[in-house]
Write a protein that holds these residues in place. Structure first.
Motif, mmCIF file in Angstrom:
data_model
loop_
_atom_site.group_PDB
_atom_site.id
_atom_site.type_symbol
_atom_site.label_atom_id
_atom_site.label_comp_id
_atom_site.label_asym_id
_atom_site.label_seq_id
_atom_site.Cartn_x
_atom_site.Cartn_y
_atom_site.Cartn_z
ATOM 1 N N LEU A 5 12.206 41.554 20.476
ATOM 2 C CA LEU A 5 12.018 42.474 21.594
ATOM 3 C C LEU A 5 11.852 41.660 22.867
ATOM 4 N N VAL A 6 12.612 42.019 23.892
ATOM 5 C CA VAL A 6 12.572 41.309 25.170
ATOM 6 C C VAL A 6 12.221 42.303 26.261
ATOM 7 N N THR A 7 11.037 42.157 26.848
ATOM 8 C CA THR A 7 10.703 42.981 28.012
ATOM 9 C C THR A 7 11.274 42.312 29.256
ATOM 10 N N GLY A 8 11.701 43.130 30.201
ATOM 11 C CA GLY A 8 12.383 42.562 31.364
ATOM 12 C C GLY A 8 13.728 41.982 30.982
ATOM 13 N N GLY A 9 14.310 42.515 29.915
ATOM 14 C CA GLY A 9 15.540 41.936 29.366
ATOM 15 C C GLY A 9 16.781 42.162 30.194
ATOM 16 N N ALA A 10 16.714 43.034 31.210
ATOM 17 C CA ALA A 10 17.867 43.247 32.079
ATOM 18 C C ALA A 10 17.777 42.416 33.351
ATOM 19 N N GLY A 11 16.803 41.530 33.400
ATOM 20 C CA GLY A 11 16.707 40.614 34.528
ATOM 21 C C GLY A 11 17.544 39.369 34.298
ATOM 22 N N ALA A 12 17.491 38.455 35.239
ATOM 23 C CA ALA A 12 18.314 37.247 35.143
ATOM 24 C C ALA A 12 17.940 36.417 33.920
ATOM 25 N N ILE A 13 16.670 36.116 33.764
ATOM 26 C CA ILE A 13 16.239 35.295 32.632
ATOM 27 C C ILE A 13 16.378 36.073 31.331
ATOM 28 N N GLY A 14 15.932 37.333 31.345
ATOM 29 C CA GLY A 14 15.969 38.138 30.127
ATOM 30 C C GLY A 14 17.369 38.333 29.581
ATOM 31 N N SER A 15 18.331 38.647 30.449
ATOM 32 C CA SER A 15 19.700 38.880 29.982
ATOM 33 C C SER A 15 20.328 37.590 29.472
ATOM 34 N N ARG A 16 19.971 36.481 30.089
ATOM 35 C CA ARG A 16 20.479 35.185 29.616
ATOM 36 C C ARG A 16 19.881 34.851 28.251
ATOM 37 N N LEU A 17 18.599 35.173 28.086
ATOM 38 C CA LEU A 17 17.938 34.966 26.796
ATOM 39 C C LEU A 17 18.577 35.833 25.723
ATOM 40 N N PHE A 72 9.333 38.463 23.444
ATOM 41 C CA PHE A 72 9.386 37.667 24.673
ATOM 42 C C PHE A 72 8.988 38.605 25.805
ATOM 43 N N HIS A 73 7.818 38.378 26.378
ATOM 44 C CA HIS A 73 7.323 39.270 27.430
ATOM 45 C C HIS A 73 7.645 38.655 28.791
ATOM 46 N N LEU A 74 8.782 39.073 29.340
ATOM 47 C CA LEU A 74 9.259 38.557 30.616
ATOM 48 C C LEU A 74 9.075 39.555 31.751
ATOM 49 N N ALA A 75 8.835 40.826 31.433
ATOM 50 C CA ALA A 75 8.695 41.839 32.478
ATOM 51 C C ALA A 75 7.540 41.486 33.402
ATOM 52 N N ALA A 76 7.772 41.629 34.687
ATOM 53 C CA ALA A 76 6.735 41.285 35.659
ATOM 54 C C ALA A 76 7.008 41.981 36.978
ATOM 55 N N PHE A 77 5.962 42.138 37.746
ATOM 56 C CA PHE A 77 6.090 42.580 39.130
ATOM 57 C C PHE A 77 6.305 41.310 39.939
ATOM 58 N N PHE A 78 7.533 41.089 40.367
ATOM 59 C CA PHE A 78 7.932 39.799 40.922
ATOM 60 C C PHE A 78 8.078 39.919 42.438
ATOM 61 N N ALA A 79 7.557 39.008 43.214
ATOM 62 C CA ALA A 79 6.662 37.899 42.872
ATOM 63 C C ALA A 79 5.641 37.823 43.983
#
Length: 322
Positions: A5-17, A72-79
């Motif tokens: 499971l990838v949170t924030g998976g549609a972001g730059a890092i998440g989609s690459r992961l 992988f918890h990548l979701a965040a209120f950036f930055a």
């Protein structure tokens, strides 16, 4: 690599992961993203990838058929600037969101929980460089984002008895997938402006330095953190150990874009008090076998190529998030 499971998976890092996980044989990948800053078009089209539009704060209420995932918890209120302007939203996503994700992971008997922290979240602005993982936690943090990223690390430590956790402290990541915007990083904004022959505005003198890590090197670090048994309960810097001056970065981007953009200067933002930042990656090298290999010059060239290949999609995404 069964269910991930990838949170924030549609972001730059998440989609690459997600793409790398597919290459490594993941059987199923569940992506959670509220698309506040992510873009669904970045995700690969593959039957093994399932997308759920949702907020990490609401994951306990989502009907996800997921058991014993690697998270992988990548979701965040950036930055940083975004958190200064919207501190309550920052606390909700980065604080409550991380706590809720850890509660959910414990309920689902997650095999592991890799948390995306920040290199600026523990060592304050007065810290010497290079920044080490064992530096004491500072009270001299400059933004709500830094505070809530540190808070997430505290929650990981608290939940580690229930869920195997590892904390990855990102330095300045960049690369394909990051769409420009008022709250995004300097590199995508500089590239987009250079491609349109617009001035590149440096907030400061240009002598400030940062540790820029290319997105593929960062993803390698995330995977190593998830797969290395000795990484549990620990924190690792994911940077390069190399400082790059912002003025040199701007000139490199202008050259890569074959642009005639001017470089202009503006006052440094009040919260931006760290003049130099560099990661000590000795621990990540020793424990994770982490070896970043993409130089800033090569990474910029790859990023510019991605911008040129996806120019229409990027422009549409900028309009939609305006």
């Amino acid at each position: 690599m069964m269910t991930v499971l990838v949170t924030g998976g549609a972001g730059a890092i998440g989609s690459r992961l997600v793409r790398r996980l597919l290459e490594r044989g993941a059987e199923r990948i569940v992506v959670i993203d509220n698309l506040s800053s992510g873009h669904k078009w970045l995700l690969p089209t593959d039957a093994r990838v399932g997308f759920t539009k949702g907020d990490v704060c609401d994951i306990l209420a989502l009907c996800l058929d997921v058991k014993s995932p690697l998270v992988f918890h990548l979701a965040a209120f950036f930055a940083n600037q975004n958190s200064v302007d919207h501190p309550q939203d920052d606390l909700r996503t980065n604080g409550l969101g991380t706590l809720t994700m850890l509660m959910w992971a414990a309920q689902q008997l997650a095999r592991g929980f890799v948390y995306a922290s920040a290199g600026c979240s523990i060592a304050g602005h007065g810290s010497d460089v290079p920044i080490r993982e064992d530096m004491p936690v500072s009270l001299e943090l400059d933004t709500p984002y830094q505070i809530t990223k540190a808070l997430g690390e505290f929650y990981c430590n608290y939940f580690d008895a229930q869920v195997p956790t590892v904390r990855c402290r990102f330095f300045n990541s960049y690369g394909p997938g990051e769409v420009p915007g008022s709250y995004r990083n300097v590199i995508p904004n500089f590239v987009w402006r250079a491609l349109h022959q617009e001035p590149l505005v440096i907030t400061g003198s240009g002598e400030e330095t940062r540790d820029f890590i290319y997105i593929d090197d960062l993803v390698n670090g995330l995977l190593a953190a998830a797969e290395t048994p000795g990484a549990r309960s620990d924190a690792f810097n994911l940077g390069t150990g190399v400082q790059t001056r912002i003025i040199d970065l701007a000139e490199t981007i202008i050259k890569a874009c074959r642009a005639k953009s001017r470089i202009e200067f503006a006052p440094r933002r009040p919260w931006d008090r760290s003049v130099h930042r560099e990661a000590d990656i000795g621990k990540a090298k020793a424990v994770l076998g982490f070896r970043p290999v993409i130089s800033v010059r090569e990474g910029i060239d790859r990023t510019v190529d991605w911008f040129q290949e996806n120019r229409e999609m990027i422009a549409a995404s900028i309009r939609n998030h305006a």
